[in-house]
Design an enzyme around this catalytic site. Structure first.
Site, PDB file in Angstrom:
ATOM      1  CG  HIS A  71      -4.724   3.041  -1.645  1.00 33.94           C
ATOM      2  ND1 HIS A  71      -4.659   3.646  -2.896  1.00 33.94           N
ATOM      3  CD2 HIS A  71      -4.132   1.673  -1.378  1.00 33.94           C
ATOM      4  CE1 HIS A  71      -3.684   2.606  -3.488  1.00 33.94           C
ATOM      5  NE2 HIS A  71      -3.464   1.488  -2.884  1.00 33.94           N
ATOM      6  CE1 TYR A  96      -2.472   1.911  -6.859  1.00 33.81           C
ATOM      7  CE2 TYR A  96      -4.104   0.892  -8.072  1.00 33.81           C
ATOM      8  CZ  TYR A  96      -3.295   0.508  -7.028  1.00 33.81           C
ATOM      9  OH  TYR A  96      -3.434  -0.250  -6.158  1.00 33.81           O
ATOM     10  CG  PHE A 131       6.311  -2.724  -4.276  1.00 31.54           C
ATOM     11  CD1 PHE A 131       6.889  -1.802  -3.839  1.00 31.54           C
ATOM     12  CD2 PHE A 131       5.024  -3.036  -4.697  1.00 31.54           C
ATOM     13  CE1 PHE A 131       6.172  -0.413  -4.219  1.00 31.54           C
ATOM     14  CE2 PHE A 131       4.173  -1.852  -5.084  1.00 31.54           C
ATOM     15  CZ  PHE A 131       4.688  -0.506  -4.723  1.00 31.54           C
ATOM     16  CG  ASN A 179      -5.352 -14.248 -14.928  1.00 31.45           C
ATOM     17  OD1 ASN A 179      -4.368 -15.130 -14.554  1.00 31.45           O
ATOM     18  ND2 ASN A 179      -4.612 -13.124 -14.777  1.00 31.45           N
ATOM     19  N   GLY A 234       2.255 -13.171  -5.629  1.00 30.98           N
ATOM     20  CA  GLY A 234       3.718 -12.865  -4.586  1.00 30.98           C
ATOM     21  C   GLY A 234       4.742 -12.306  -5.577  1.00 30.98           C
ATOM     22  CG  ASN A 265      -2.608  -1.824   2.671  1.00 28.19           C
ATOM     23  OD1 ASN A 265      -2.071  -3.136   2.397  1.00 28.19           O
ATOM     24  ND2 ASN A 265      -2.887  -1.049   1.646  1.00 28.19           N
TER      25      ASN A 265
END
Length: 357
Positions: free
Chosen positions: A127, A65, A260, A318, A256, A205
């Site tokens: 990652h 990042y 991206f 949050n 969601g 991932n």
């Protein structure tokens, strides 16, 4: 002064026996990479300080990042200013793709520690389970916090001379290192844990098949698996496998959307079922109310998460997860019907690998 972490905020005890409990609501810190960065210098430092002052204690960072030095400045300022102690903070980071060879893992982690200005991180994640060609750090960056503008680890352009947009379909693409396995990288991460540089290690991932392969080659299970998950991508099979193996599941993009999502794509926060559930529990049928539903849904499934926001009001909301509402069985069943196994993050477009197939 900083607010304390709300006592109603859910926390998770990792199976590693680590004495510190992980807050199940954290702050994401992704604002782009070298070629897509949208944040201005100083934005992330200011954001992290807002988060700490609001009572937030978990930070989800990543070397890729390119903002860990700003985060480190904020953490140092907060600790030295008496807002928080290091022990009260949960700081996670991630091993970037160009450093998967065993001889590169520790150097990458040490650079993260230098940038974050801490002696250890509470959690260090692989990652992506994909090795890239090695991208050397700029020499000057190894001795001070921060990364030079010449450093570009995401597309490895300085090494390969090719941007992803210029790939012609030849296999393998030049940025992939085809000589490194997940087992080599994991073993090097285990050594970093033994050295005390990181308290817990995990992966991001990885789907069930690869996660199972990893477990078959090690005596050190990942403490955490981080993956995209939201009402359109619920990951029930992966969550089941994690629970069977006492691995904490952590969701990114819990609402969601993010960097991206396409302009015309379906959006979780617009779904009428989630609007209905929000109003049922006395919340507004707007993005804020639906976000509260989504975060509560995460934690009630036993899933930790770390939504990204730049807005103090959203941070405070949050952090009220666990206090604003409790979803009943009917709510949980209605949300389960929304699952489409739909990914907003599509790494095939950049890594050249159809990850989710």
């Amino acid at each position: 002064m900083a607010d304390p972490q709300p006592p109603t905020l859910p926390t998770a005890q990792l199976a590693t026996g680590y004495e510190k409990r992980m807050p199940m609501i954290g702050l994401g810190t992704f604002t782009g990479t070298r070629l897509t960065q949208k944040a201005q210098p100083g934005d992330m430092k200011a954001n992290v300080l807002k988060w700490i002052k609001a009572g937030g204690r978990m930070l989800d960072c990543a070397q890729n990042y390119l903002n860990e030095a700003e985060i480190g400045e904020a953490v140092k300022e907060a600790i030295e200013g008496g807002l928080v102690t290091r022990d009260e903070m949960w700081i996670s980071s991630k091993l970037n793709n160009p450093y998967h060879r065993k001889e590169h893992v520790r150097q990458a982690l040490e650079k993260t520690l230098l940038d974050l200005q801490v002696d250890y991180v509470d959690l260090y994640l692989m990652h992506w389970p994909t090795a890239f060609v090695h991208v050397p750090f700029e020499e000057e960056d190894l001795h001070k916090p921060g990364l030079s503008m010449e450093y570009e680890p995401d597309q490895c352009t300085k090494v390969t001379g090719v941007k992803w947009s210029e790939l012609d379909g030849t296999w393998p693409p030049p940025h992939l290192d085809m000589k490194v396995t997940i087992h080599e990288t994991w073993a090097a991460m285990v050594e970093c844990q033994k050295a005390g540089l990181v308290k817990n290690i995990g992966v991001c991932n990885t789907q069930v098949q690869l996660l199972h392969e990893l477990l078959c080659g090690t005596d050190v299970r990942p403490a955490v698996v981080q993956h995209e998950s939201h009402p359109y991508c619920q990951q029930w099979g992966l969550l089941k496998y994690c629970k069977m193996n006492k691995i904490q599941f952590q969701a990114y993009s819990p609402l969601g959307y993010g960097e991206f999502v396409g302009k015309d794509e379906i959006k979780v926060l617009h779904h009428p079922v989630l609007h209905k559930i929000a109003t049922k529990h006395g919340l507004k049928a707007d993005p804020g109310g639906v976000a509260a539903v989504c975060l509560q849904w995460c934690t009630q499934r036993g899933v930790a998460t770390m939504p990204m926001t730049l807005h103090e009001s959203e941070m405070k909301s949050n952090l009220q997860t666990g206090a604003l509402l409790t979803l009943d069985d009917e709510d949980m069943a209605e949300i389960r019907k929304l699952d489409k196994s739909y990914h907003y993050l599509r790494p095939e477009q950049w890594y050249g690998l159809p990850y989710w197939d």
